[in-house]
Design a protein around this motif. Structure first.
Motif, mmCIF file in Angstrom:
data_model
loop_
_atom_site.group_PDB
_atom_site.id
_atom_site.type_symbol
_atom_site.label_atom_id
_atom_site.label_comp_id
_atom_site.label_asym_id
_atom_site.label_seq_id
_atom_site.Cartn_x
_atom_site.Cartn_y
_atom_site.Cartn_z
ATOM 1 N N GLU A 132 0.828 -1.209 0.000
ATOM 2 C CA GLU A 132 0.000 0.000 0.000
ATOM 3 C C GLU A 132 0.862 1.260 0.000
ATOM 4 O O GLU A 132 0.508 2.271 -0.605
ATOM 5 N N SER A 133 2.017 1.207 0.658
ATOM 6 C CA SER A 133 2.883 2.383 0.739
ATOM 7 C C SER A 133 3.416 2.792 -0.625
ATOM 8 O O SER A 133 3.758 3.962 -0.838
ATOM 9 N N LEU A 134 3.496 1.852 -1.559
ATOM 10 C CA LEU A 134 4.026 2.170 -2.879
ATOM 11 C C LEU A 134 3.105 3.083 -3.678
ATOM 12 O O LEU A 134 3.512 3.634 -4.702
ATOM 13 N N LEU A 135 1.877 3.244 -3.230
ATOM 14 C CA LEU A 135 0.932 4.128 -3.907
ATOM 15 C C LEU A 135 0.682 5.408 -3.121
ATOM 16 O O LEU A 135 -0.172 6.214 -3.501
ATOM 17 N N SER A 136 1.455 5.632 -2.048
ATOM 18 C CA SER A 136 1.123 6.709 -1.118
ATOM 19 C C SER A 136 1.529 8.085 -1.595
ATOM 20 O O SER A 136 1.006 9.084 -1.115
ATOM 21 N N ASP A 137 2.496 8.183 -2.504
ATOM 22 C CA ASP A 137 2.847 9.490 -3.062
ATOM 23 C C ASP A 137 3.314 9.306 -4.502
ATOM 24 O O ASP A 137 3.583 8.191 -4.958
ATOM 25 N N ALA A 138 3.406 10.434 -5.210
ATOM 26 C CA ALA A 138 3.720 10.377 -6.641
ATOM 27 C C ALA A 138 5.091 9.773 -6.930
ATOM 28 O O ALA A 138 5.218 8.973 -7.864
ATOM 29 N N PRO A 139 6.151 10.108 -6.192
ATOM 30 C CA PRO A 139 7.436 9.483 -6.488
ATOM 31 C C PRO A 139 7.414 7.964 -6.395
ATOM 32 O O PRO A 139 7.950 7.269 -7.270
ATOM 33 N N ARG A 140 6.775 7.434 -5.347
ATOM 34 C CA ARG A 140 6.738 5.975 -5.219
ATOM 35 C C ARG A 140 5.835 5.342 -6.272
ATOM 36 O O ARG A 140 6.138 4.258 -6.783
ATOM 37 N N ARG A 141 4.735 5.993 -6.602
ATOM 38 C CA ARG A 141 3.888 5.459 -7.679
ATOM 39 C C ARG A 141 4.672 5.401 -8.992
ATOM 40 O O ARG A 141 4.575 4.434 -9.755
#
Length: 451
Positions: free
Chosen positions: A248-257
């Motif tokens: 879930e954390s991988l979608l939490s902000d634009a850089p990680r997405r």
């Protein structure tokens, strides 16, 4: 990463409403056309004369080539490539390893080239090169391919990863991702291959801007943010109880997405060794970010040699080292790991990063606070004026560029294998294309008035 940003990202609480996601399809298995003819002499081969590209000639039947006694091993191998062409080596699931690179392709195996946009070649783009900077011109990138990559990378940024809010759209367009990638990867067989590099480039700059610099970045707490973002490239292997929270954390902000999506596309096209190579180079990049952040927090202005050491990590290296993946072949891991190949790659990254320092100098002077770049560090520690420090930085770049070309020529002589020679050509093309993008991107860069 050196500053080709900003690309922008919205803070988590202002995350744009997702649009309908239309992910790009995985790159199809398409045979790669043979490499263009290569001039005798390795440096000439690295930088062939600039011409407007046209349709490739029919394949020449393989015939023995007789070389005069003084011809080097590198020249012989380059001429073999010129006569036989280069087949893809294992990217997009083809054969790999030494000996598979020079398999000839028939004309019917080649993908059709896009129709030219017009019968009249496009004039060279505007932009002034840094006076005295040693560089090589490149052919004007194919406008049809530039337009295709530009359209697709913007769709990916908007629809698949929700990279930026609407008000930052102009900044994204001004980055000119399509032109950048087409200029840097002239041997990419398809737009799908170019998109592998384009997504990663955009994702890297989103991390740089949003975590380190322009759009909410800060040196405070950077290590924790970078580590969590890096897990989008190098996945966490943990217990089932905690794996879902990480995902879930991988979608939490634009850089990680952006990291997650770009890497997912990349690993579907790359071999395992190429994917691991990229992860390693990104870890180097993140280490460089952390060194610069530590200096910012303590107010330390590094010595020139310290700054150049940091720039060997915080630099463009992840971009040219994937040139084989984007080109549709593989430089085998044992050849990529050779110390002389590592020297070539390091010098290429160092030279291209100083290009960025020089072209972004005026932009960085206008930004708040002290922004470290090579002219600033030279002026501080060598008691030079801004102008003289800048001109000294040009000399440093030229020395690095000459060292890169000499190291590449030496490696071509000592290890004249087709995948090595082709990879060296690809890295040199990236170096030249990177300079051309900086020179022509007048939306982002202006030169100081030192001449």
């Amino acid at each position: 990463m050196p500053d080709p940003g900003p690309l922008g990202s919205s803070p988590p609480e202002q995350r744009p409403t997702p649009r309908t996601t239309v992910p790009d399809a995985p790159a199809p298995v398409i045979p790669h056309p043979p490499a263009p003819p290569i001039a005798s002499g390795f440096l000439a081969a690295l930088h062939p004369p600039v011409t407007i590209p046209g349709p490739p000639p029919p394949p020449t039947p393989a015939t023995p080539v007789r070389h005069p006694p003084e011809t080097t091993a590198a020249d012989s191998a380059l001429k073999e490539i010129s006569h036989h062409g280069i087949a893809r080596q294992g990217i997009l699931r083809g054969p790999t390893g030494p000996g598979t690179t020079s398999l000839p392709l028939s004309a019917r195996d080649r993908p059709p080239l896009p129709e030219p946009a017009s019968a009249t070649p496009a004039p060279p783009a505007a932009g002034r090169a840094v006076p005295g900077l040693y560089h090589h011109p490149v052919p004007e990138p194919d406008p049809a391919r530039v337009e295709e990559v530009s359209r697709r990378i913007k769709r990916w940024a908007e629809d698949e990863v929700q990279l930026y809010p609407e008000e930052w759209e102009g900044q994204f367009d001004g980055f000119s991702v399509g032109r950048y990638m087409v200029a840097c990867h002239p041997d990419a067989p398809t737009a799908d291959h170019l998109m592998l590099a384009a997504r990663l480039m955009v994702a890297e700059n989103a991390v740089d801007d949003c975590y380190c610099e322009d759009h909410g970045g800060s040196p405070v707490g950077l290590g924790g943010r970078l580590l969590l973002a890096h897990t989008a490239l190098d996945h966490v292997h943990t217990t089932a109880e905690y794996a879902s929270a990480w995902k879930e954390s991988l979608l939490s902000d634009a850089p990680r997405r952006a990291y997650r999506s770009a890497m997912d596309h990349f690993v579907r096209a790359a071999t395992p060794s190429q994917a691991d190579r990229y992860r390693h180079d990104m870890a180097r990049l993140h280490l460089g970010y952390l060194a610069e952040a530590a200096w910012a927090q303590t107010g330390h202005v590094p010595q020139v040699w310290e700054y150049l050491a940091m720039r060997q990590f915080n630099n463009f290296r992840p971009c040219p080292t994937i040139t084989d993946t984007v080109g549709g072949y593989e430089l085998p891991a044992d050849l990529q790991a050779r110390p002389d190949m590592q020297r070539v790659i390091a010098l290429a990254g160092n030279a291209t990063t100083i290009v960025n320092d020089l072209y972004s100098y005026t932009k960085e002077l206008d930004s708040p606070g002290l922004h470290l770049n090579l002219p600033v560090v030279i002026a501080e520690h060598e008691q030079l004026s801004e102008r003289d420090a800048y001109l000294k930085a040009v000399e440093v770049h030229n020395d690095l560029q000459h060292a890169f070309e000499a190291a590449a020529a030496d490696l071509a002589t000592t290890c004249p294998l087709p995948p090595v020679l082709r990879f060296l050509r690809g890295v040199a093309a990236w170096v030249d294309g990177n300079h051309d993008w900086h020179r022509t991107n007048t939306y982002r860069y202006t030169l100081p008035d030192f001449w």
